[in-house]
Design an enzyme around this catalytic site. Structure first.
Site, PDB file in Angstrom:
ATOM      1  N   TRP A 188     -11.233  21.185  13.710  1.00 18.42           N
ATOM      2  CA  TRP A 188     -11.123  20.571  12.455  1.00 18.42           C
ATOM      3  C   TRP A 188     -12.439  20.531  11.548  1.00 18.42           C
ATOM      4  O   TRP A 188     -13.440  20.975  11.830  1.00 18.42           O
ATOM      5  CB  TRP A 188     -11.131  18.886  13.059  1.00 18.42           C
ATOM      6  N   GLU A 227      -4.430  -2.986   4.914  1.00 14.74           N
ATOM      7  CA  GLU A 227      -4.200  -3.631   5.800  1.00 14.74           C
ATOM      8  C   GLU A 227      -5.144  -4.410   6.650  1.00 14.74           C
ATOM      9  O   GLU A 227      -5.144  -5.318   7.524  1.00 14.74           O
ATOM     10  CB  GLU A 227      -3.950  -2.575   7.223  1.00 14.74           C
ATOM     11  N   THR A 238       0.786  -1.170   0.122  1.00  9.74           N
ATOM     12  CA  THR A 238      -0.109   0.000  -0.053  1.00  9.74           C
ATOM     13  C   THR A 238       0.852   1.356   0.108  1.00  9.74           C
ATOM     14  O   THR A 238       1.907   1.226   0.696  1.00  9.74           O
ATOM     15  CB  THR A 238      -1.035   0.175   1.174  1.00  9.74           C
ATOM     16  N   LYS A 281      -7.124  21.717   9.283  1.00 15.43           N
ATOM     17  CA  LYS A 281      -7.207  22.503  10.650  1.00 15.43           C
ATOM     18  C   LYS A 281      -7.379  23.919  10.613  1.00 15.43           C
ATOM     19  O   LYS A 281      -6.477  24.640  10.400  1.00 15.43           O
ATOM     20  CB  LYS A 281      -5.974  21.763  11.440  1.00 15.43           C
TER      21      LYS A 281
HETATM   22  P1  AMP Z   1      -6.131   1.555   0.685  1.00 17.55           P
HETATM   23  O1  AMP Z   1      -5.390   0.683   1.632  1.00 17.55           O
HETATM   24  O2  AMP Z   1      -5.641   2.017  -0.414  1.00 17.55           O
HETATM   25  O3  AMP Z   1      -7.344   0.680   0.247  1.00 17.55           O
HETATM   26  O4  AMP Z   1      -7.142   2.678   1.224  1.00 17.55           O
HETATM   27  C1  AMP Z   1      -7.541   2.798   2.670  1.00 17.55           C
HETATM   28  C2  AMP Z   1      -8.197   3.959   2.909  1.00 17.55           C
HETATM   29  O5  AMP Z   1      -9.347   4.198   1.974  1.00 17.55           O
HETATM   30  C3  AMP Z   1      -8.863   3.826   4.277  1.00 17.55           C
HETATM   31  O6  AMP Z   1      -7.909   3.999   5.327  1.00 17.55           O
HETATM   32  C4  AMP Z   1      -9.830   5.034   4.241  1.00 17.55           C
HETATM   33  O7  AMP Z   1      -9.188   6.254   4.488  1.00 17.55           O
HETATM   34  C5  AMP Z   1     -10.215   5.029   2.718  1.00 17.55           C
HETATM   35  N1  AMP Z   1     -11.423   4.534   2.521  1.00 17.55           N
HETATM   36  C6  AMP Z   1     -11.651   3.040   2.293  1.00 17.55           C
HETATM   37  N2  AMP Z   1     -12.981   2.833   2.194  1.00 17.55           N
HETATM   38  C7  AMP Z   1     -13.792   3.966   2.441  1.00 17.55           C
HETATM   39  C8  AMP Z   1     -15.007   4.645   2.498  1.00 17.55           C
HETATM   40  N3  AMP Z   1     -16.138   3.849   2.062  1.00 17.55           N
HETATM   41  N4  AMP Z   1     -15.217   5.909   2.669  1.00 17.55           N
HETATM   42  C9  AMP Z   1     -14.215   6.758   3.070  1.00 17.55           C
HETATM   43  N5  AMP Z   1     -12.996   6.499   2.786  1.00 17.55           N
HETATM   44  C10 AMP Z   1     -12.781   5.003   2.622  1.00 17.55           C
END
Ligand code: AMP
Length: 538
Positions: free
Chosen positions: A440, A325, A181, A435
């Protein structure tokens, strides 16, 4: 109870035993193909013999550089069932990152789709551990300077047998797959998935209250198989013998809509950008999506306006959340029985949240003082997770492991609220929160509100350094083609006022042709932040 190891071998063998006549459809660079689970099984066995011939040992890493197609699916099972580790490489990373992760994982063999060969050729002189390159082509191999190079189809044809005795003595904690990732800073981070995690995650995806994957489904992952195992769908679909539709190279909205219509897809999955792209094709009646029982949207927030627009088409969006993860399924937003009686307004508010924790996992939401937040839909904290399909570390990276996994919990870096019903809403990534004056502002809330404007196609909000307020929100907006040049900053701000606090109103609205995207199709706020870093400082 018996001590019994959960292995992917049982998923594969079940598919053969019970679903040998069911179909897997695949689009490749050279054409379209359909075969049965029986054909699939025998090719997986042949592939296991090929791995043996190539000298792959248990525990060795085998890289894939491929689109969503049947050969990639064969690798999904042959490599882990053989006892090796499937490393799915994100084809959209920068060349240096591709070289880094192949070297870091120490991949010994690379399986490459024919049209992607030039991307590997470009980094081949930097690859320290690769012993064999296998090109997956429908016909003759393209010319290449990769060495030693083999043809996937030739290797399979010459395999010793079409059956293979997969090892049954693997421990369930044996690594089965891995995926990197991208990090905000530094190199990509590796996450390893065990057999146990992948089997339990598949079962979780089949629960009726989550994605309800079942035999009757026709499943099309648009989310790439190089990104968190296409959200685990190929494993879950195989477990229950669902028909699979693998859309192949460069899936664009026309292709996606065509395949859904022609193949009568019941469950499709992808990031919001994909579904935003398909929306006009459905709205104009060019394609029908009537076979869909659900579209799983995750990876970024599914905005309420997107959910409503698909409802008008009779296509339900199922909002889900996860990360690399977490294998990835963590939250799914299905309404509880009594919530069905609620009015439309409340139901949409709930469905736009990321949802309820999937059974089997544990969560905490922890505020800046280290306390668990109240479930009141307002108090914000960081989402912490643990459970059988949550990673426990980053691969060979003690420093970043210590940061993210302190105390036996994965600290997700996502700031959330939890409402009285237990529905989690992602407010922002820790690093994406704006911020302003010490308070926030949620960039996600602002984006979702802006995207409800009928002229807006996409919106990304970033925090830009500000001499007085520390940071102020700036909205980057893409208008639908028919509105370009006809909607300005004032109209967007007028639309927002009354819907968000006054001090949340963006200081600038910048109109763009396109929002830059990351390698997995999400908004690249990092690029926007860099581009507009000096907007307020001259
Ligand atoms: P990845 O590891 O590239 O799949 O990215 C994971 C990140 O995507 C998470 O930690 C979130 O910040 C974001 N994410 C995944 N699903 C959602 C969702 N349904 N709504 C908002 N953010 C999401």
């Amino acid at each position: 109870m018996m001590r019994y190891n959960l292995l992917l071998k049982s998923v594969l063998e079940r598919a053969l035993k019970y679903y040998s006549r069911k179909a897997i459809y695949s689009r490749t660079f050279g054409g379209e193909k359909e075969y049965t689970y029986r054909d699939f099984y025998h090719r997986v066995c042949r592939l296991a013999w090929v791995l043996k011939e190539l000298g792959v040992k248990r525990g060795a890493r085998v890289g894939t550089f491929a689109w969503n197609n049947h050969r990639h699916l064969e690798l999904y099972f042959a490599v882990p069932c053989f006892g090796a580790v499937l490393h799915t490489i994100n084809i959209r990373l920068f060349p240096e990152q591709i070289a880094y992760i192949i070297n870091h994982a120490e991949d010994e063999v690379l399986f490459i789709d024919e049209d992607l060969v030039p991307l590997i050729e470009a980094v081949a002189d930097k690859l320290a551990t690769v012993r064999h390159y296998v090109i997956m082509a429908d016909g003759a191999l393209p010319p290449t300077n990769l060495k030693p190079v083999h043809s996937y189809e030739d290797l399979l044809s010459s395999a010793s047998s079409e059956t293979y005795e997969f090892p049954g003595d693997l421990d369930e904690y044996t690594p089965a797959a891995m995926c990197y990732t991208t990090a905000t800073t530094g190199n990509p981070k590796g996450v390893v998935y065990t057999h146990r995690a992948l089997v339990l995650h598949s079962m979780a995806a089949c629960m009726v209250d989550t994605l309800a994957v079942c035999e009757q489904d026709v499943i099309m992952p648009v989310v790439p198989m190089f990104h968190v195992n296409a959200w685990g769908l190929p494993f879950a679909a195989t477990m229950v013998g669902a028909t699979q539709v693998l859309p192949g190279p460069r899936p664009d909205p026309h292709l996606i809509c065509r395949l859904i219509q022609e193949r009568k897809v019941t469950l499709a999955a992808g990031v919001p950008t994909i579904w935003l792209g398909c929306l006009p094709l459905y709205e104009s009646g060019q394609y029908s999506g009537q076979s869909l029982r659900a579209v799983v949207v995750g990876g970024s927030a599914a905005s309420r306006s997107l959910i409503e627009a698909y409802d008008r088409l009779g296509i339900p969006i199922l909002h889900a959340y996860g990360m690399t993860e977490t294998t990835p399924l963590v939250l799914a937003s299905r309404l509880k029985s009594y919530m069905q009686e609620w009015d439309g307004e409340r139901k949409y508010a709930a469905r736009a949240r990321q949802g309820l924790l999937v059974p089997g996992l544990e969560m905490r939401v922890v505020n800046e003082r280290g306390e668990d937040v109240q479930w009141n839909g307002r108090e914000m904290g960081e989402l912490w997770l643990r459970g059988p399909w949550i990673a426990g570390e980053y691969y060979r990276d003690p420093e970043r492991t210590a940061e993210a996994f302190a105390g036996g919990w994965l600290r997700t870096g996502d700031i959330v609220t939890v409402d009285e019903e237990g529905y989690v809403a992602i407010v922002d990534r820790t690093k994406d929160l704006v911020k302003s004056g010490g308070e926030w502002i949620s960039s996600v809330d602002l984006e979702n509100t802006i995207m409800a404007h009928p002229a807006v196609q996409e919106a990304a909000v970033i925090g830009v350094p500000h001499p007085k307020w520390q940071e102020r929100p700036v909205a980057c907006v893409v208008l639908k083609p028919e509105f370009r040049g006809r909607v300005g900053k004032e109209e967007i701000l007028a639309f927002l006022s009354g819907k968000v606090a006054k001090w949340w109103l963006p200081d600038e609205v910048i109109f763009l042709e396109e929002i830059p995207k990351t390698s997995v199709g999400k908004f690249s706020k990092r690029v926007l932040r860099e581009r507009y870093a000096h907007l307020f400082s001259g």
